[in-house]
Design an enzyme around this catalytic site. Sequence first.
Site, short mmCIF file in Angstrom:
data_model
loop_
_atom_site.label_atom_id
_atom_site.label_comp_id
_atom_site.label_asym_id
_atom_site.label_seq_id
_atom_site.Cartn_x
_atom_site.Cartn_y
_atom_site.Cartn_z
N LYS A 193 0.86 -1.18 0.00
CA LYS A 193 0.00 0.00 0.00
C LYS A 193 0.89 1.23 0.00
O LYS A 193 1.72 1.41 0.89
CB LYS A 193 -0.90 -0.01 1.23
CG LYS A 193 -1.74 1.25 1.34
CD LYS A 193 -2.77 1.16 2.44
CE LYS A 193 -3.55 2.45 2.54
NZ LYS A 193 -4.61 2.35 3.57
N LYS A 246 -2.13 -1.45 -3.86
CA LYS A 246 -3.02 -0.30 -3.81
C LYS A 246 -2.22 0.98 -3.90
O LYS A 246 -1.22 1.10 -3.19
CB LYS A 246 -3.80 -0.35 -2.50
CG LYS A 246 -4.62 0.87 -2.21
CD LYS A 246 -5.25 0.76 -0.85
CE LYS A 246 -6.01 2.03 -0.60
NZ LYS A 246 -6.46 2.12 0.77
C1 PBG Z 1 -7.53 3.43 5.64
C2 PBG Z 1 -7.76 3.25 4.21
C3 PBG Z 1 -7.54 4.20 3.19
C4 PBG Z 1 -8.05 3.63 2.02
C5 PBG Z 1 -8.55 2.36 2.35
N1 PBG Z 1 -8.33 2.13 3.70
C6 PBG Z 1 -7.00 5.58 3.23
C7 PBG Z 1 -5.64 5.85 3.68
O1 PBG Z 1 -4.81 4.96 3.82
O2 PBG Z 1 -5.37 7.01 3.92
C8 PBG Z 1 -8.09 4.33 0.69
C9 PBG Z 1 -9.15 3.89 -0.25
C10 PBG Z 1 -9.46 4.82 -1.36
O3 PBG Z 1 -8.83 5.87 -1.56
O4 PBG Z 1 -10.39 4.49 -2.09
N2 PBG Z 1 -6.43 2.85 6.20
#
Ligand code: PBG
Length: 323
Positions: A193, A246
């Site tokens: 991520k 992601k």
């Molecule tokens: C939270 C989380 C996030 C997303 C999914 N879970 C945001 C972040 O890490 O700031 C992002 C999903 C999206 O942008 O569609 N941990």
Amino acid sequence: MLQRPRRNRKSEAIRAFHRETVLAPDHFIYPLFVHEGKGRQPIASMPGCDRLGFDDLLRECEGALAEGIRAVVLFPAIREELKTSDGREAHNPEGLIPRCLRALGERFPELVLVTDVALDPYSSDGHDGIVKDGRILNDETVDVLVKQALCQASAGADIIAPSDMMDGRVGAIREALDDAGHTEVSILSYTAKYASAFYGPFRDALESAPRFGDKKTYQMDPANAREALREVELDEAEGADIVMVKPAGPYLDVIRLVRDSTALPVAAYQVSGEYAMLKAASQQGWLDEKRVVLESLVAIRRAGADVIFTYYARQAAKWLRTA
Ligand code: PBG
């Protein structure tokens, strides 16, 4: 000319002979935002996606199931007064997510329920972990994430998806789930991520943006690909069932790299900013929404993703049926 590649493209039937990538509603997980109040609340930067009240959530899931979507992932908009520095609302058994899980499990036993594990929606600091003196604590955070995962599993989650990027959380959650008898609950890890600016609209949806700093000490540097392999290795060793990359579209090379390095199923998340770009250009009339969305999803599958988190899941399922 002996070689004329165009002969293999001369009709739809012939193109279909050797089409390599298949896209179907089976490949989608549908993210839904829920809030404590009643009714639908629009999200300005994500037209077409709303924060759903309890009844709307049930209606949305019923509609999605009817259209062939078999899995949803829930994200909670938590009231400001419930946000704390230790994020304790994340493991309140009477909290929003456990209540939604129990209701959905009862009403739609066949629907796969995926939950997000991270503290940001519950944190008064807007970080995925516990903050002390401006630092995000790792091991103290993992203890809370374990409680959150157990709370979700007890309420009926089928798949626990830690999105926090703390070290060691997959192993800790696996061990705790097993000790509590939840051996059948899966872990889908947000393995690679990235610290991406494409999460902006999601943070609007949950009012969960960091109140200071950024997430670069836990989420990955967008400049790196090799580091993803290290994360895959660890998550695999710690017992992850599915690994995720992601965002998706800007990271197709990472999806391919991960696909080629593991036998586990690979997921990819077409995030809120990817949705917002496709939606905005389509609303302007600059892009053909159906065609660009289906193309973006096929590309993510072609790169190696088995399953895709996408806000377009329900719409794409409809388009695929009539395509
Ligand atoms: C939270 C989380 C996030 C997303 C999914 N879970 C945001 C972040 O890490 O700031 C992002 C999903 C999206 O942008 O569609 N941990």
